[in-house]
Design an enzyme around this catalytic site. Sequence first.
Site, mmCIF file in Angstrom:
data_model
loop_
_atom_site.group_PDB
_atom_site.id
_atom_site.type_symbol
_atom_site.label_atom_id
_atom_site.label_comp_id
_atom_site.label_asym_id
_atom_site.label_seq_id
_atom_site.Cartn_x
_atom_site.Cartn_y
_atom_site.Cartn_z
ATOM 1 N N ASP A 239 0.024 -0.903 4.171
ATOM 2 C CA ASP A 239 0.844 0.008 3.370
ATOM 3 C C ASP A 239 0.041 0.564 2.181
ATOM 4 O O ASP A 239 -0.681 -0.175 1.509
ATOM 5 C CB ASP A 239 2.053 -0.773 2.850
ATOM 6 C CG ASP A 239 3.121 0.098 2.236
ATOM 7 O OD1 ASP A 239 3.636 0.971 2.945
ATOM 8 O OD2 ASP A 239 3.445 -0.091 1.045
ATOM 9 N N GLU A 301 -13.170 -13.146 12.160
ATOM 10 C CA GLU A 301 -13.179 -14.606 12.379
ATOM 11 C C GLU A 301 -12.341 -14.971 13.604
ATOM 12 O O GLU A 301 -12.409 -16.088 14.095
ATOM 13 C CB GLU A 301 -12.569 -15.330 11.163
ATOM 14 C CG GLU A 301 -13.365 -15.203 9.882
ATOM 15 C CD GLU A 301 -12.516 -15.619 8.664
ATOM 16 O OE1 GLU A 301 -11.415 -16.183 8.831
ATOM 17 O OE2 GLU A 301 -12.975 -15.338 7.541
HETATM 18 C C1 NOJ Z 1 4.858 3.477 2.376
HETATM 19 C C2 NOJ Z 1 5.987 2.971 3.209
HETATM 20 O O1 NOJ Z 1 5.874 3.496 4.497
HETATM 21 C C3 NOJ Z 1 7.244 3.390 2.499
HETATM 22 O O2 NOJ Z 1 8.383 3.195 3.291
HETATM 23 C C4 NOJ Z 1 7.326 2.635 1.205
HETATM 24 O O3 NOJ Z 1 8.460 3.061 0.473
HETATM 25 C C5 NOJ Z 1 6.092 2.867 0.365
HETATM 26 N N1 NOJ Z 1 4.887 2.783 1.132
HETATM 27 C C6 NOJ Z 1 6.005 1.848 -0.739
HETATM 28 O O4 NOJ Z 1 5.689 0.599 -0.188
#
Ligand code: NOJ
Length: 586
Positions: A239, A301
């Site tokens: 993310d 790993e």
């Molecule tokens: C990207 C994620 O896909 C989204 O849903 C989220 O709100 C933001 N990152 C923050 O984590």
Amino acid sequence: MTTPITSSTAPSSTDASSSATATSTAAQSHPSGEKEWWRTAVIYQVYPRSFADGNGDGVGDLPGITAHLPALRTLGVDAIWLSPFMTSPQRDAGYDVADYRDVDPLFGTLDDFDRMLATAHELGLRVIVDLVPNHTSSEHAWFKAALASAEGSEAREHYYFRDGKGENGDLPPNNWESVFGGPAWTRITNPDGTPGQWYLHLFDTSQPDLNWADQWVWEQFRGILRFWLDRGVDGFRIDVAHGMVKVAGLPDYTPAEHEGSLSGASVTLEPDISDEPPGAPFWGQEGGHEIFRDWHNVLAEYDGDRALCGEAWVSPPAKLARYVRPDEMQQTFNFSYLETPWNADALHKVIDDSLEAFGEVGAPSTWVLSNHDVVRHATRLGFSEESPQGHGLGPKTPFRPDAVLGLRRARAATTLMLALPGSAYLYQGEELGLPEVIDLPDSARQDPTWFRTNGERYGRDGCRVPIPWTADGPSYGFNETGASWLPQPAEWAKLARDVEATDPQSTLSLYERLLSEREARSLGAGTLDWVDGLGDEVVAFRNGDVTVIANLGQASVPLPDGDVIVSSEPLEGRELPVDTTVWLAF
Ligand code: NOJ
């Protein structure tokens, strides 16, 4: 563990018919091995809270996913990616993690996760889980410890705590704005009740950013990666991969405004996660690549071709490809592709740029049209021009998509995408042709974007509505009680999986056909040769023994010779209708 998908390089041909000639080749080299599964996989995004609900509380869960995995095997995908199911107060639908090593009770238990993983592997499906390293939840023990510790303490060093500006420190440390709207800083109250320092959150106030300049943070995440790798996951979706490192000193930043337009209505596209304006001190910083090199070594790993896929909203593809250099991540989402309008020149260019950029670093290109953060493509393509990403649609949005046109183009767009070499991502429900739900009542909305902008931006709830499995029964088979955390539209009965499964013309039948032909013909491992001579508003290419022709123009196009393998709409004799894509075999 499942057997990796065997890939082969399909031969390319020089012409598709007497009237159409192949003119260019965008090579995609795979110097470091042909057989890693992630080079060619079709990966299906499961959004756990909206996929299937085993306990009937209205929110999907891990047992629900396990029970429905066979349907994904039938669909023909190779892997699933699960959005977060870890312990979380759910202020951003799980992207606010309070414990990276446990399952939120809303979704089940670690045992439920292990059962889901084992079932997926038995079915031959790989499993990627979401990792959220840019920020934690404000409920995470690390953040609570930071709040309870003194200014300048080690615990505070794990996050970005800063003194405020102004005489009394009551102004934020800099002018950064949160992706969800409003300032990117929140001031804390000290244990003695006095106003304290401020902390940075690029997203919601409940999502404090971690300080990746602190080696302690690196060490924690190595442990978290190993925790899930030890359980047997095949990889991670990372993310906000492009936001983890900030420019030292956190300088002020004022993005340039830019204009966009939608269906003729002029709208301002405000800076958000999909924008990467040059110079933003919090997006796309060079230092982030060191982290991915470190994680690459952690994955190495383990056996079994484990993979990292970065969510990095950077463009152009040449910059994006830096995230998948041989010692970094294996994949990254191709959001330039997702954001490309339904336009032949633009598609031609983004495909060329992607294959070239990823090919240069020996990585597969990926392709994606929908996910849980953007307007579903069956709706997005129903507008005459590109739509703003991440802002959502609602009852008061001053423009409406053409739903019939949107679905027709979505089917054509997917038929084109699934013939491209590389790996492709699908978002749950797109195989049913689900549209964005525009008419959600305000009272049902849950996206922090909606709250942080006081309802100015609708946000992403419209693409997150629980999906329909059966035409009859409570909540269309999402569960047995009828509870649903977002209301499902009545029109979804006819889009339910059991209805579409028996209709050869349905979107589900189209996806099944595309996926089985893609696999049988090894299109993911193939190469692309453009085919010219079919008109300016046609996108046409060969991949192995398949010629793909998409008509984005205003009039039907005569088809060259070849047997029809699959077509996104019925053909008119040997004519390809508008907004239709066909695969032909020679
Ligand atoms: C990207 C994620 O896909 C989204 O849903 C989220 O709100 C933001 N990152 C923050 O984590």
